[in-house]
Design an enzyme around this catalytic site. Structure first.
Site, PDB file in Angstrom:
ATOM      1  N   CYS A  11       0.838  -1.209   0.000  1.00  0.00           N
ATOM      2  CA  CYS A  11       0.000   0.000   0.000  1.00  0.00           C
ATOM      3  C   CYS A  11       0.871   1.257   0.000  1.00  0.00           C
ATOM      4  O   CYS A  11       0.520   2.260  -0.633  1.00  0.00           O
ATOM      5  CB  CYS A  11      -0.940   0.002   1.202  1.00  0.00           C
ATOM      6  SG  CYS A  11      -2.348  -1.126   1.054  1.00  0.00           S
ATOM      7  N   HIS A  50      -6.239  -2.862  -1.019  1.00  0.00           N
ATOM      8  CA  HIS A  50      -5.592  -3.757  -0.057  1.00  0.00           C
ATOM      9  C   HIS A  50      -6.461  -5.002   0.175  1.00  0.00           C
ATOM     10  O   HIS A  50      -7.314  -5.019   1.064  1.00  0.00           O
ATOM     11  CB  HIS A  50      -5.328  -3.036   1.268  1.00  0.00           C
ATOM     12  CG  HIS A  50      -4.636  -3.899   2.283  1.00  0.00           C
ATOM     13  ND1 HIS A  50      -3.284  -4.162   2.244  1.00  0.00           N
ATOM     14  CD2 HIS A  50      -5.113  -4.595   3.346  1.00  0.00           C
ATOM     15  CE1 HIS A  50      -2.962  -4.958   3.240  1.00  0.00           C
ATOM     16  NE2 HIS A  50      -4.052  -5.236   3.924  1.00  0.00           N
ATOM     17  N   HIS A 103      -0.638 -10.510  -4.166  1.00  0.00           N
ATOM     18  CA  HIS A 103       0.238 -10.206  -5.301  1.00  0.00           C
ATOM     19  C   HIS A 103       0.491 -11.460  -6.115  1.00  0.00           C
ATOM     20  O   HIS A 103       0.530 -12.561  -5.574  1.00  0.00           O
ATOM     21  CB  HIS A 103       1.569  -9.605  -4.837  1.00  0.00           C
ATOM     22  CG  HIS A 103       2.277 -10.421  -3.798  1.00  0.00           C
ATOM     23  ND1 HIS A 103       1.926 -10.384  -2.468  1.00  0.00           N
ATOM     24  CD2 HIS A 103       3.296 -11.304  -3.892  1.00  0.00           C
ATOM     25  CE1 HIS A 103       2.707 -11.197  -1.780  1.00  0.00           C
ATOM     26  NE2 HIS A 103       3.537 -11.782  -2.619  1.00  0.00           N
ATOM     27  N   HIS A 105       3.318 -13.133  -8.570  1.00  0.00           N
ATOM     28  CA  HIS A 105       4.674 -13.088  -9.119  1.00  0.00           C
ATOM     29  C   HIS A 105       4.621 -13.535 -10.576  1.00  0.00           C
ATOM     30  O   HIS A 105       3.882 -14.460 -10.928  1.00  0.00           O
ATOM     31  CB  HIS A 105       5.589 -14.086  -8.397  1.00  0.00           C
ATOM     32  CG  HIS A 105       5.780 -13.863  -6.940  1.00  0.00           C
ATOM     33  ND1 HIS A 105       6.940 -13.330  -6.414  1.00  0.00           N
ATOM     34  CD2 HIS A 105       4.980 -14.126  -5.878  1.00  0.00           C
ATOM     35  CE1 HIS A 105       6.844 -13.277  -5.088  1.00  0.00           C
ATOM     36  NE2 HIS A 105       5.666 -13.758  -4.734  1.00  0.00           N
TER      37      HIS A 105
HETATM   38  P1  AMP Z   1       5.614 -13.507  -1.036  1.00  0.00           P
HETATM   39  O1  AMP Z   1       6.534 -14.489  -0.362  1.00  0.00           O
HETATM   40  O2  AMP Z   1       4.809 -14.150  -2.125  1.00  0.00           O
HETATM   41  O3  AMP Z   1       4.776 -12.734  -0.041  1.00  0.00           O
HETATM   42  O4  AMP Z   1       6.559 -12.507  -1.794  1.00  0.00           O
HETATM   43  C1  AMP Z   1       6.762 -11.182  -1.401  1.00  0.00           C
HETATM   44  C2  AMP Z   1       7.743 -10.598  -2.392  1.00  0.00           C
HETATM   45  O5  AMP Z   1       7.756  -9.206  -2.226  1.00  0.00           O
HETATM   46  C3  AMP Z   1       9.180 -11.098  -2.219  1.00  0.00           C
HETATM   47  O6  AMP Z   1       9.603 -11.689  -3.438  1.00  0.00           O
HETATM   48  C4  AMP Z   1       9.955  -9.819  -1.892  1.00  0.00           C
HETATM   49  O7  AMP Z   1      11.242  -9.795  -2.462  1.00  0.00           O
HETATM   50  C5  AMP Z   1       9.057  -8.749  -2.471  1.00  0.00           C
HETATM   51  N1  AMP Z   1       9.165  -7.428  -1.841  1.00  0.00           N
HETATM   52  C6  AMP Z   1       9.107  -7.142  -0.530  1.00  0.00           C
HETATM   53  N2  AMP Z   1       9.231  -5.816  -0.324  1.00  0.00           N
HETATM   54  C7  AMP Z   1       9.355  -5.254  -1.559  1.00  0.00           C
HETATM   55  C8  AMP Z   1       9.524  -3.921  -2.035  1.00  0.00           C
HETATM   56  N3  AMP Z   1       9.598  -2.870  -1.187  1.00  0.00           N
HETATM   57  N4  AMP Z   1       9.642  -3.716  -3.358  1.00  0.00           N
HETATM   58  C9  AMP Z   1       9.596  -4.758  -4.213  1.00  0.00           C
HETATM   59  N5  AMP Z   1       9.420  -6.030  -3.839  1.00  0.00           N
HETATM   60  C10 AMP Z   1       9.324  -6.287  -2.526  1.00  0.00           C
HETATM   61 ZN    ZN Z   2      -1.764  -3.308   1.210  1.00  0.00          ZN
END
Ligand code: AMP
Ligand code: ZN
Length: 116
Positions: A11, A50, A103, A105
């Site tokens: 967010c 969110h 999110h 990936h």
């Molecule tokens: P997950 O394990 O699916 O929750 O993945 C979260 C992802 O968010 C991880 O791959 C992190 O490297 C990525 N992440 C966390 N903080 C940031 C950020 N500030 N900017 C970009 N990616 C992020």
């Molecule tokens: Zn959020």
């Protein structure tokens, strides 16, 4: 669920309070490069709203989730990914979700990858 959570890192990216390398933005969706990439191309697609995780998804979220899914081919093409990619959504603790804002990936680029 409120539209945004002031303690949520994604967010904060939506609000411009934390920088991110943006790939795409529209009224409902933000896409940016993962800060710790597992592959030559590793992007994250998020709804700006969110939504904590897939567990919280309701029928009214279907259009934005569909749009996220449908954006991936164009974005990966634009990022030079020519030989396939992987899409992953981690859900909840047992699903390996670390950031509690839904999110997706998308990983691509020539192997070997760091992970995945
Ligand atoms: P997950 O394990 O699916 O929750 O993945 C979260 C992802 O968010 C991880 O791959 C992190 O490297 C990525 N992440 C966390 N903080 C940031 C950020 N500030 N900017 C970009 N990616 C992020
Ligand atoms: Zn959020």
């Amino acid at each position: 669920m409120s539209a945004s959570d002031p303690n949520c890192v994604f967010c904060k990216i939506v609000a411009g309070q934390i920088p991110a390398k943006k790939v795409h933005e529209d009224d409902e969706i933000l896409v940016f490069h993962d800060i710790n990439p597992w592959a030559p191309v590793h992007i994250l697609l998020i709804p700006k709203q969110h939504i904590v995780s897939m567990v919280d998804v309701r029928p009214e979220h279907a259009p934005v989730l569909g749009r996220m899914m449908a954006l991936v081919p164009q974005l990966m093409r634009d990022l030079g990914v020519t030989d396939g990619y992987r899409q992953v959504i981690n859900t909840g603790r047992d699903g390996g979700q670390e950031v509690m804002h839904l999110h997706m990936h998308a990983f691509g680029g020539p192997r070997p990858w760091k992970r995945g």
